[in-house]
Motif scaffolding. Structure first.
Motif, PDB file in Angstrom:
ATOM      1  N   ILE A 204     -24.067  -7.738 -29.622  1.00 23.02           N
ATOM      2  CA  ILE A 204     -22.857  -7.212 -30.316  1.00 23.02           C
ATOM      3  C   ILE A 204     -21.770  -6.946 -29.404  1.00 23.02           C
ATOM      4  CG2 ILE A 204     -24.196  -5.862 -31.912  1.00 23.02           C
ATOM      5  CD1 ILE A 204     -24.047  -3.430 -30.422  1.00 23.02           C
ATOM      6  N   LEU A 205     -21.765  -7.736 -28.180  1.00 20.85           N
ATOM      7  CA  LEU A 205     -20.895  -7.879 -27.235  1.00 20.85           C
ATOM      8  C   LEU A 205     -19.445  -8.147 -28.000  1.00 20.85           C
ATOM      9  CD1 LEU A 205     -19.990  -7.578 -24.156  1.00 20.85           C
ATOM     10  CD2 LEU A 205     -20.327  -9.881 -24.011  1.00 20.85           C
ATOM     11  N   ASN A 206     -18.434  -7.687 -27.730  1.00 15.08           N
ATOM     12  CA  ASN A 206     -16.980  -8.186 -28.032  1.00 15.08           C
ATOM     13  C   ASN A 206     -15.952  -7.967 -26.894  1.00 15.08           C
ATOM     14  OD1 ASN A 206     -15.973  -5.282 -28.237  1.00 15.08           O
ATOM     15  ND2 ASN A 206     -16.638  -5.273 -30.026  1.00 15.08           N
ATOM     16  N   MET A 207     -14.713  -8.504 -26.890  1.00 11.18           N
ATOM     17  CA  MET A 207     -13.840  -8.514 -25.943  1.00 11.18           C
ATOM     18  C   MET A 207     -13.383  -7.104 -25.362  1.00 11.18           C
ATOM     19  SD  MET A 207     -10.367 -10.858 -25.711  1.00 11.18           S
ATOM     20  CE  MET A 207      -9.813 -11.393 -24.166  1.00 11.18           C
ATOM     21  N   VAL A 208     -13.287  -5.903 -26.379  1.00 11.65           N
ATOM     22  CA  VAL A 208     -12.961  -4.789 -26.121  1.00 11.65           C
ATOM     23  C   VAL A 208     -14.029  -4.021 -25.048  1.00 11.65           C
ATOM     24  CG1 VAL A 208     -12.611  -2.446 -27.023  1.00 11.65           C
ATOM     25  CG2 VAL A 208     -11.668  -4.236 -27.953  1.00 11.65           C
ATOM     26  N   THR A 209     -15.415  -4.155 -25.402  1.00 13.11           N
ATOM     27  CA  THR A 209     -16.513  -3.624 -24.841  1.00 13.11           C
ATOM     28  C   THR A 209     -16.766  -4.350 -23.379  1.00 13.11           C
ATOM     29  OG1 THR A 209     -18.113  -5.143 -25.749  1.00 13.11           O
ATOM     30  CG2 THR A 209     -17.863  -3.132 -26.999  1.00 13.11           C
ATOM     31  N   MET A 210     -16.163  -5.511 -23.582  1.00  9.31           N
ATOM     32  CA  MET A 210     -16.564  -6.543 -21.989  1.00  9.31           C
ATOM     33  C   MET A 210     -15.274  -5.892 -21.063  1.00  9.31           C
ATOM     34  SD  MET A 210     -16.506 -10.285 -21.375  1.00  9.31           S
ATOM     35  CE  MET A 210     -15.866 -10.963 -19.882  1.00  9.31           C
ATOM     36  N   SER A 211     -14.199  -5.870 -21.777  1.00 10.44           N
ATOM     37  CA  SER A 211     -13.054  -5.232 -20.865  1.00 10.44           C
ATOM     38  C   SER A 211     -13.353  -3.812 -20.350  1.00 10.44           C
ATOM     39  CB  SER A 211     -11.675  -5.326 -21.622  1.00 10.44           C
ATOM     40  OG  SER A 211     -11.463  -4.360 -22.396  1.00 10.44           O
ATOM     41  N   ARG A 212     -14.072  -3.041 -21.226  1.00  8.31           N
ATOM     42  CA  ARG A 212     -14.238  -1.906 -20.574  1.00  8.31           C
ATOM     43  C   ARG A 212     -15.282  -1.790 -19.657  1.00  8.31           C
ATOM     44  NH1 ARG A 212     -14.760   1.310 -26.420  1.00  8.31           N
ATOM     45  NH2 ARG A 212     -12.578   1.570 -26.638  1.00  8.31           N
ATOM     46  N   SER A 213     -16.288  -2.802 -19.694  1.00 12.29           N
ATOM     47  CA  SER A 213     -17.374  -2.752 -18.672  1.00 12.29           C
ATOM     48  C   SER A 213     -16.959  -3.189 -17.362  1.00 12.29           C
ATOM     49  CB  SER A 213     -18.635  -3.399 -19.320  1.00 12.29           C
ATOM     50  OG  SER A 213     -18.402  -4.939 -19.286  1.00 12.29           O
ATOM     51  N   LEU A 214     -15.891  -4.230 -17.480  1.00 10.50           N
ATOM     52  CA  LEU A 214     -15.453  -4.883 -16.419  1.00 10.50           C
ATOM     53  C   LEU A 214     -14.217  -3.986 -15.715  1.00 10.50           C
ATOM     54  CD1 LEU A 214     -15.455  -8.525 -17.303  1.00 10.50           C
ATOM     55  CD2 LEU A 214     -17.007  -7.464 -15.723  1.00 10.50           C
ATOM     56  N   ASP A 215     -13.654  -3.194 -16.674  1.00 10.42           N
ATOM     57  CA  ASP A 215     -12.617  -2.472 -15.981  1.00 10.42           C
ATOM     58  C   ASP A 215     -11.363  -3.279 -15.695  1.00 10.42           C
ATOM     59  OD1 ASP A 215     -11.275   0.169 -15.508  1.00 10.42           O
ATOM     60  OD2 ASP A 215     -11.482   0.116 -13.484  1.00 10.42           O
ATOM     61  N   ILE A 216     -11.202  -4.267 -16.926  1.00 12.97           N
ATOM     62  CA  ILE A 216      -9.939  -5.154 -16.818  1.00 12.97           C
ATOM     63  C   ILE A 216      -9.398  -5.037 -18.152  1.00 12.97           C
ATOM     64  CG2 ILE A 216      -9.361  -7.483 -16.786  1.00 12.97           C
ATOM     65  CD1 ILE A 216     -11.779  -8.168 -15.191  1.00 12.97           C
ATOM     66  N   PRO A 217      -7.984  -4.724 -18.315  1.00 14.86           N
ATOM     67  CA  PRO A 217      -7.283  -4.658 -19.469  1.00 14.86           C
ATOM     68  C   PRO A 217      -7.580  -5.821 -20.449  1.00 14.86           C
ATOM     69  CG  PRO A 217      -5.726  -3.971 -17.640  1.00 14.86           C
ATOM     70  CD  PRO A 217      -7.205  -4.589 -17.088  1.00 14.86           C
ATOM     71  N   LYS A 218      -7.553  -5.584 -21.797  1.00 12.16           N
ATOM     72  CA  LYS A 218      -7.977  -6.464 -22.695  1.00 12.16           C
ATOM     73  C   LYS A 218      -7.046  -7.773 -22.592  1.00 12.16           C
ATOM     74  CE  LYS A 218      -8.496  -7.382 -27.535  1.00 12.16           C
ATOM     75  NZ  LYS A 218      -8.054  -7.224 -28.855  1.00 12.16           N
ATOM     76  N   ALA A 219      -5.696  -7.232 -22.363  1.00  6.26           N
ATOM     77  CA  ALA A 219      -4.574  -8.095 -22.315  1.00  6.26           C
ATOM     78  C   ALA A 219      -4.718  -9.081 -21.168  1.00  6.26           C
ATOM     79  CB  ALA A 219      -3.274  -7.453 -22.159  1.00  6.26           C
ATOM     80  N   GLU A 220      -5.072  -8.613 -20.220  1.00  5.84           N
ATOM     81  CA  GLU A 220      -5.339  -9.475 -18.926  1.00  5.84           C
ATOM     82  C   GLU A 220      -6.501 -10.630 -19.065  1.00  5.84           C
ATOM     83  OE1 GLU A 220      -5.958  -7.712 -15.210  1.00  5.84           O
ATOM     84  OE2 GLU A 220      -3.724  -6.986 -15.178  1.00  5.84           O
ATOM     85  N   LEU A 221      -7.412 -10.154 -19.869  1.00  9.29           N
ATOM     86  CA  LEU A 221      -8.630 -10.931 -19.970  1.00  9.29           C
ATOM     87  C   LEU A 221      -8.007 -12.050 -21.162  1.00  9.29           C
ATOM     88  CD1 LEU A 221     -11.800  -8.929 -20.616  1.00  9.29           C
ATOM     89  CD2 LEU A 221     -11.391 -10.612 -18.970  1.00  9.29           C
ATOM     90  N   SER A 222      -7.525 -11.575 -21.978  1.00  7.75           N
ATOM     91  CA  SER A 222      -6.803 -12.774 -22.984  1.00  7.75           C
ATOM     92  C   SER A 222      -5.896 -13.609 -22.239  1.00  7.75           C
ATOM     93  CB  SER A 222      -6.017 -12.224 -24.050  1.00  7.75           C
ATOM     94  OG  SER A 222      -6.923 -11.151 -24.938  1.00  7.75           O
ATOM     95  N   LYS A 223      -5.104 -13.320 -21.309  1.00  6.33           N
ATOM     96  CA  LYS A 223      -4.265 -14.321 -20.442  1.00  6.33           C
ATOM     97  C   LYS A 223      -5.201 -14.997 -19.440  1.00  6.33           C
ATOM     98  CE  LYS A 223       0.004 -11.328 -20.014  1.00  6.33           C
ATOM     99  NZ  LYS A 223       0.768 -10.572 -19.128  1.00  6.33           N
ATOM    100  N   TYR A 224      -6.203 -14.380 -19.074  1.00  5.36           N
ATOM    101  CA  TYR A 224      -7.305 -15.386 -18.204  1.00  5.36           C
ATOM    102  C   TYR A 224      -7.828 -16.423 -18.941  1.00  5.36           C
ATOM    103  CZ  TYR A 224     -10.587 -16.679 -15.067  1.00  5.36           C
ATOM    104  OH  TYR A 224     -11.826 -17.115 -14.243  1.00  5.36           O
ATOM    105  N   PHE A 225      -8.289 -16.089 -20.271  1.00  6.98           N
ATOM    106  CA  PHE A 225      -9.093 -17.083 -20.956  1.00  6.98           C
ATOM    107  C   PHE A 225      -8.020 -18.138 -21.651  1.00  6.98           C
ATOM    108  CE2 PHE A 225     -12.261 -13.609 -21.953  1.00  6.98           C
ATOM    109  CZ  PHE A 225     -13.169 -14.316 -20.765  1.00  6.98           C
ATOM    110  N   SER A 226      -6.675 -17.477 -21.941  1.00  6.56           N
ATOM    111  CA  SER A 226      -5.839 -18.659 -22.193  1.00  6.56           C
ATOM    112  C   SER A 226      -5.392 -19.509 -21.417  1.00  6.56           C
ATOM    113  CB  SER A 226      -4.646 -18.188 -23.122  1.00  6.56           C
ATOM    114  OG  SER A 226      -4.057 -17.292 -22.126  1.00  6.56           O
ATOM    115  N   GLY A 227      -5.523 -19.048 -20.049  1.00  5.50           N
ATOM    116  CA  GLY A 227      -5.232 -19.817 -19.009  1.00  5.50           C
ATOM    117  C   GLY A 227      -6.298 -21.064 -18.649  1.00  5.50           C
ATOM    118  N   LEU A 228      -7.426 -20.601 -19.139  1.00  3.41           N
ATOM    119  CA  LEU A 228      -8.487 -21.633 -18.888  1.00  3.41           C
ATOM    120  C   LEU A 228      -8.600 -22.610 -20.397  1.00  3.41           C
ATOM    121  CD1 LEU A 228     -11.461 -19.320 -17.709  1.00  3.41           C
ATOM    122  CD2 LEU A 228     -10.248 -20.798 -16.302  1.00  3.41           C
ATOM    123  N   ASN A 229      -7.710 -22.330 -21.164  1.00  3.89           N
ATOM    124  CA  ASN A 229      -7.537 -23.013 -22.309  1.00  3.89           C
ATOM    125  C   ASN A 229      -8.750 -22.817 -23.335  1.00  3.89           C
ATOM    126  OD1 ASN A 229      -5.298 -24.385 -21.513  1.00  3.89           O
ATOM    127  ND2 ASN A 229      -6.280 -26.160 -20.596  1.00  3.89           N
TER     128      ASN A 229
END
Length: 200
Positions: free
Chosen positions: A113-138
């Motif tokens: 049931i993992l989603n981006m919100v729970t992952m960003s909380r567990s990694l202590d990385i803001p969701k917006a930064e994760l989105s930017k990171y993944f979009s940088g990876l295409n």
């Protein structure tokens, strides 16, 4: 249906007149019972075959839907790339990459049931930064996670060839066996079982 004539036959034998009625009814009951039993037995398909056929149909339907989604998401990614001019610094990208690698090594992808919100909380990385990171990876979070789970499933098949497809899909975080099957069809062009036979 056969039970009632069987009960009535002893009485019918004792009373000859009722034998004319109950006898043909009993024969008809036996005839219909035999006919229906043969028809059901003839059309019997083993459950495993039905499940595999159903999964192939689901996988085909989902791959058509996923292709349409992929095209839509690719367009959205292109739009986002243009709007996200402020890229993450190289240092920040490296920190995120290291945290994601550690998270993968710890098996964080196993949560179905993992989603981006729970992952960003567990990694202590803001969701917006994760989105930017993944979009940088295409890619998107969803496709990245599916790829991580797929690679984990391939590794597990090679390391533990006695595990069933159900066990592997559960261990790698797939919500069902059909999702694992669909990924193998999409990426390897064959079922997990066929891939196992080729590579083990």
């Amino acid at each position: 249906m056969v039970f009632f004539p069987a009960i009535a036959l002893p009485f019918a034998v004792l009373s000859t007149k009722s034998l004319y009625v109950i006898g043909p009814l009993g024969l008809l009951a036996v005839f219909f019972f035999t006919l229906s039993f043969m028809a059901l037995g003839y059309n019997y398909v083993p459950t495993e075959e039905l499940l595999d056929k159903e999964e192939e149909e689901k996988a085909a339907m989902e791959s058509v839907e996923d292709n349409a989604c992929l095209e839509l998401q690719n367009e959205e990614l292109d739009d986002k790339k243009e709007t996200l001019q402020s890229q993450l610094s190289e240092r920040r990208q490296e920190i995120i990459r290291e945290k994601l690698e550690t998270w993968c090594a710890d098996g964080g992808y196993r949560d179905t049931i993992l989603n981006m919100v729970t992952m960003s909380r567990s990694l202590d990385i803001p969701k917006a930064e994760l989105s930017k990171y993944f979009s940088g990876l295409n890619t998107t979070f969803r496709f990245w996670l599916a790829e991580v789970r797929f690679e984990a499933a391939k590794k597990m098949i090679l390391e533990k060839p006695n595990y069933s497809n159900d066990m592997i899909s559960a261990e790698c975080g797939f919500s069902s066996r059909s999702n694992l099957y669909r990924m193998f069809k999409e990426k390897e062009g064959c079922s997990p079982t066929a891939w196992r036979e080729k590579n083990c």
